[in-house]
Motif scaffolding. Structure first.
Motif, short mmCIF file in Angstrom:
data_model
loop_
_atom_site.label_atom_id
_atom_site.label_comp_id
_atom_site.label_asym_id
_atom_site.label_seq_id
_atom_site.Cartn_x
_atom_site.Cartn_y
_atom_site.Cartn_z
N LYS A 37 5.15 -14.98 -6.68
CA LYS A 37 5.75 -15.33 -7.96
C LYS A 37 4.60 -14.52 -9.07
N LYS A 38 3.49 -14.30 -8.80
CA LYS A 38 2.64 -13.81 -10.01
C LYS A 38 1.71 -12.65 -9.42
N GLY A 39 2.32 -11.86 -8.50
CA GLY A 39 1.88 -10.69 -7.77
C GLY A 39 3.01 -9.73 -7.88
N THR A 40 2.62 -8.55 -6.97
CA THR A 40 3.49 -7.39 -6.75
C THR A 40 3.88 -7.85 -5.62
N VAL A 41 5.41 -7.80 -5.40
CA VAL A 41 6.06 -7.94 -3.86
C VAL A 41 6.79 -6.65 -3.59
N GLY A 42 6.78 -6.15 -2.39
CA GLY A 42 7.58 -4.98 -1.98
C GLY A 42 7.38 -4.78 -0.49
N LEU A 43 7.86 -3.70 -0.05
CA LEU A 43 8.03 -3.24 1.35
C LEU A 43 7.13 -2.19 1.54
N VAL A 44 6.59 -2.05 2.82
CA VAL A 44 5.65 -0.99 3.24
C VAL A 44 6.00 -0.49 4.38
N LYS A 45 5.88 0.70 4.72
CA LYS A 45 6.30 1.14 6.21
C LYS A 45 5.12 1.39 6.82
N THR A 46 4.41 0.60 7.73
CA THR A 46 3.13 0.57 8.22
C THR A 46 3.20 1.37 9.80
N THR A 60 12.82 -6.27 -4.83
CA THR A 60 12.15 -5.82 -6.21
C THR A 60 12.29 -4.21 -6.25
N GLY A 61 12.55 -3.57 -5.10
CA GLY A 61 12.57 -2.05 -5.29
C GLY A 61 11.23 -1.48 -4.99
N VAL A 62 10.30 -2.11 -4.95
CA VAL A 62 8.85 -1.63 -4.64
C VAL A 62 8.62 -1.27 -3.29
N PHE A 63 8.54 0.10 -2.89
CA PHE A 63 8.52 0.56 -1.60
C PHE A 63 7.23 1.59 -1.26
N VAL A 64 6.36 1.21 -0.47
CA VAL A 64 5.37 2.21 -0.18
C VAL A 64 5.59 2.78 1.16
N GLU A 65 5.96 4.14 1.08
CA GLU A 65 6.40 4.61 2.36
C GLU A 65 5.42 5.12 3.21
N GLU A 66 4.32 5.44 2.85
CA GLU A 66 3.00 5.83 3.94
C GLU A 66 2.19 4.64 3.63
N GLY A 67 2.27 3.90 5.02
CA GLY A 67 1.62 2.62 4.99
C GLY A 67 0.19 2.48 4.49
#
Length: 404
Positions: free
Chosen positions: A38-47, A385-392
């Motif tokens: 709730k107090k940070g950045t949340v997203g997805l990462v492709k590891t 959230t729409g946050v996505f880090v494509e290169e893990g």
């Protein structure tokens, strides 16, 4: 600034009917992790990059900031480094599991993989069995080294890679016929077959059967590779750090990256591990002056492989209660700190093996609390959230610099 990674191995999953259509992360009670979300950045990462098998080896290299496409050479050499084995550039290391195969079939290739861990055999019993195998099968070019529980190592001098080996946890309850090593000389398969003859009636296994435990009646060779050359973490990020894990693979990654490694008493790699001991060890390392700690917890992954639905949920709740909560309390004295929470890969209960889908992450910065787009921490909220880090491997850069 202090930096803490809390990695729940295999924590991500699919919705389960038994969990009211929720994933284990959605079902578990984890107030401390949800507070960070709730107090940070949340997203997805492709590891896991395309074309690389979804293992903890490549995935944790990625989380540590090392591109698997550049640095990944195989799982076992990382474990070998952790075990103190000195590998030459021409050596090939292989993971050597002690497994339990079905016993009724006279032909080895017709047997079924019943248990990749032989009921999580004790380290003391396993050492006796690996030494028995080594006594018979070692040669000028091959030698076996005992490790922890069911996880051991074989080193093949001037060996070959690309051997067509299969992780045993990927073939539970399947006939091994299609998953045996495909290397041309057949030497690996020959060793596995001979090991069955050595182990099936060994006194250690007779004792295990008498106690109602599964025997470790064969070795299983896989995960071959040569020692990688990693740029040190301190050179890469100008931070001193420590790896805290019960698993040789993670210790090996840490050591190859120049991190210290702390052994926690009672850390087992399963749900009965010393969760609180890991948190206390991390706090102690930070208090001693380390900038960075990587706390790895294997339990969710083990539960996923074993189809232990309740235990996977419980492992996440214990991670929240006994690692994240005391870590946050211990970090208060340092005031400025960042916490990264994530799995390395999914280990869906329904599949009992790893997959390559992106995983949810949280980056929390005590100096820059946010109003997150996520209400809690799970796969669906991270996607929302729409946050996505494509290169893990770039996630660590963002975590250290705070520029996400």
């Amino acid at each position: 600034m202090k930096y803490v990674v809390v990695l729940g191995d295999g924590m991500a999953d699919y919705p389960m009917q038994e969990l009211d259509g929720k994933t284990p992360l959605q079902y578990a009670k984890k107030p401390n992790i949800d507070m960070l979300a709730k107090k940070g950045t949340v997203g997805l990462v492709k590891t896991i990059p395309e074309g690389i098998p979804p293992g903890s080896d490549a995935a944790n290299l990625s989380v540590m900031g090392y591109s698997p496409e550049i640095y990944y050479t195989g799982r076992s050499p990382l474990e070998a480094v952790s075990m103190g084995i000195q590998l030459l550039p021409t050596d090939v290391a292989l993971r050597c599991n002690l497994v339990y195969l079905s016993e009724d079939e006279p032909v080895y290739a017709h047997k079924t993989m019943i248990d990749y861990s032989s009921d999580e055999i004790s380290t003391e019993e396993a050492k006796v069995l690996i030494e028995a195998v080594n006594e018979v099968l070692k040669s000028d070019s091959m030698i076996f080294y005992p490790g922890i529980s069911y996880r051991h190592c074989m080193v093949w001098s001037n060996g070959r890679t690309g051997l067509g080996c299969t992780p045993p946890h990927d073939i539970l309850e399947k006939k091994v016929t299609e998953y045996l090593p495909k290397e041309e000389s057949g030497v690996l398969l020959e060793m596995m077959e001979k090991s069955y003859g050595i182990l099936k009636d060994h006194p250690v296994n007779q004792s295990r059967k008498a106690r109602g435990l599964r025997p470790a009646n064969s070795i299983w060779l896989w995960g071959e590779g040569k020692k990688p050359a990693l740029t040190s973490f301190s050179e890469k990020y100008d931070k001193s750090g420590t790896m805290i894990s019960a698993v040789d693979l993670l210790k090996g990654i840490g050591l190859c990256a120049g991190l210290a490694s702390v052994d926690v008493e009672g850390a087992t790699g399963n749900i009965h591990t010393n969760f609180l001991g890991k948190a206390n060890a991390a706090i102690e390392e930070l208090d001693k002056g380390k900038d960075f700690v990587y706390v790895h917890v294997e339990a969710p992954d083990e539960c996923g492989h074993r189809y232990e639905i309740e235990n996977k949920v419980k492992s996440i709740e214990l991670l929240d209660q006994k690692i994240v909560a005391p870590l946050l309390e211990g970090l208060k004295k340092h005031k400025a700190y960042r916490v990264l929470v994530l799995p390395d890969h999914p280990t869906p209960l329904s599949l009992r093996t790893h997959t390559s889908e992106p995983v949810p992450f949280i980056i929390y910065d005590s100096t820059k609390e946010l109003q997150s787009a996520a209400e809690c921490y799970d796969e669906a909220e991270a996607k929302k959230t729409g946050v996505f880090v494509e290169e893990g491997h770039k996630l660590m850069d963002l975590f250290i610099t705070g520029k996400l």
